[in-house]
Design an enzyme around this catalytic site. Structure first.
Site, short mmCIF file in Angstrom:
data_model
loop_
_atom_site.label_atom_id
_atom_site.label_comp_id
_atom_site.label_asym_id
_atom_site.label_seq_id
_atom_site.Cartn_x
_atom_site.Cartn_y
_atom_site.Cartn_z
N HIS A 167 0.83 -1.20 0.00
CA HIS A 167 0.00 0.00 0.00
C HIS A 167 0.86 1.25 0.00
CE1 HIS A 167 -3.85 -2.15 1.59
NE2 HIS A 167 -3.24 -2.84 0.63
N GLU A 221 0.87 3.95 1.73
CA GLU A 221 1.30 4.44 3.04
C GLU A 221 2.50 3.66 3.54
OE1 GLU A 221 -1.64 3.42 1.98
OE2 GLU A 221 -3.24 4.13 3.26
N CYS A 243 -6.01 1.55 5.35
CA CYS A 243 -6.62 0.30 5.83
C CYS A 243 -6.05 -0.02 7.21
CB CYS A 243 -6.32 -0.82 4.84
SG CYS A 243 -4.62 -1.41 4.93
N CYS A 265 -2.23 -0.72 7.33
CA CYS A 265 -1.41 0.49 7.28
C CYS A 265 -1.55 1.30 8.55
CB CYS A 265 -1.78 1.33 6.06
SG CYS A 265 -1.33 0.53 4.51
N1 LIG Z 1 -5.41 3.32 1.83
C1 LIG Z 1 -5.10 2.44 0.86
N2 LIG Z 1 -3.89 2.50 0.28
C2 LIG Z 1 -3.55 1.68 -0.74
O1 LIG Z 1 -2.45 1.76 -1.27
N3 LIG Z 1 -4.49 0.75 -1.18
C3 LIG Z 1 -4.19 -0.02 -2.40
C4 LIG Z 1 -4.28 -1.51 -2.35
C5 LIG Z 1 -4.73 -1.87 -3.75
O2 LIG Z 1 -3.65 -1.80 -4.67
C6 LIG Z 1 -5.68 -0.73 -4.06
C7 LIG Z 1 -7.10 -1.02 -3.61
O3 LIG Z 1 -7.69 -1.85 -4.58
P1 LIG Z 1 -9.30 -1.93 -4.77
O4 LIG Z 1 -9.79 -2.87 -3.70
O5 LIG Z 1 -9.85 -0.53 -4.62
O6 LIG Z 1 -9.47 -2.50 -6.19
O7 LIG Z 1 -5.17 0.40 -3.33
C8 LIG Z 1 -5.73 0.64 -0.63
C9 LIG Z 1 -6.08 1.50 0.41
C10 LIG Z 1 -7.43 1.44 1.03
O8 LIG Z 1 -7.52 0.27 1.75
ZN LIG Z 2 -3.24 -0.16 3.66
#
Ligand SMILES: Nc1nc(=O)n([C@H]2C[C@H](O)[C@@H](COP(=O)(O)O)O2)cc1CO
Ligand SMILES: [Zn+2]
Length: 161
Positions: free
Chosen positions: A79, A81, A105, A108
């Site tokens: 992710h 973060e 999430c 993170c």
């Molecule tokens: N805050 C976040 N930072 C992130 O970098 N992510 C990433 C993980 C996945 O690559 C994508 C979410 O995929 P989707 O479930 O919207 O198809 O974004 C997701 C979240 C939210 O949980």
């Molecule tokens: Zn995350």
């Protein structure tokens, strides 16, 4: 004597703009996320976006959302973060501020808390109410991490990611 220019962007617009620009490097076909960590003196310390770890080929690993965990991106993607935290090669992140384009999430949130990030500014919260989001908010609240929704006062600068 002409006074200073007045229509310069705010610190929040600057740092969220950098997070949004970082997100544009993401190869995730569905959700591109960017993060930027800033010191208390408004110095940019680190940036990150969601992607697979070093050595894990973007063209070999799965980007799909469906199927078994290990056939989907979720098992592998780092992710934004966590990338911003791990990309930081300086000292402590104690008391810093994280700008992120999408609310963190629960996984993170653990890293954000444990490295001592004091505040997070988030732009989108499309997973609000999901279990991961609820767990994230619960821990961030318990840990006293300030959660601030991003306000861009509607400036045209808005980079749609
Ligand atoms: N805050 C976040 N930072 C992130 O970098 N992510 C990433 C993980 C996945 O690559 C994508 C979410 O995929 P989707 O479930 O919207 O198809 O974004 C997701 C979240 C939210 O949980
Ligand atoms: Zn995350």
């Amino acid at each position: 004597m002409s006074g200073k220019r007045t229509d310069y962007i705010s610190w929040d617009e600057y740092f969220m703009g950098i997070a949004q620009l970082s997100a544009m490097r993401s190869k995730d076909p569905n959700t591109q996320v960017g993060a930027c960590i800033v010191s208390q003196e408004n110095k940019i310390l680190s940036m990150g976006y969601n992607g697979f770890p070093k050595g894990c080929d973007d063209d070999e690993y799965p980007w799909n959302r469906e199927g078994d965990l290990c056939d989907s991106k979720y098992a592998y993607v780092t992710h934004s973060e966590l990338n911003a935290i791990l990309n930081y090669r300086g000292g402590s992140l104690e008391g810093t501020k994280l700008y992120v384009t999408l609310f963190p999430c629960n996984e993170c949130a653990k890293a954000i808390i444990q490295v001592g990030i004091a505040e997070l500014v988030y732009a989108d919260d499309k997973y609000n109410g999901t279990p991961a989001n609820l767990a994230s908010r619960r821990m961030l609240t318990s840990a006293g991490v300030k959660m601030t929704p991003y306000r861009s006062n509607g400036r045209i600068l808005e980079l749609k990611v």
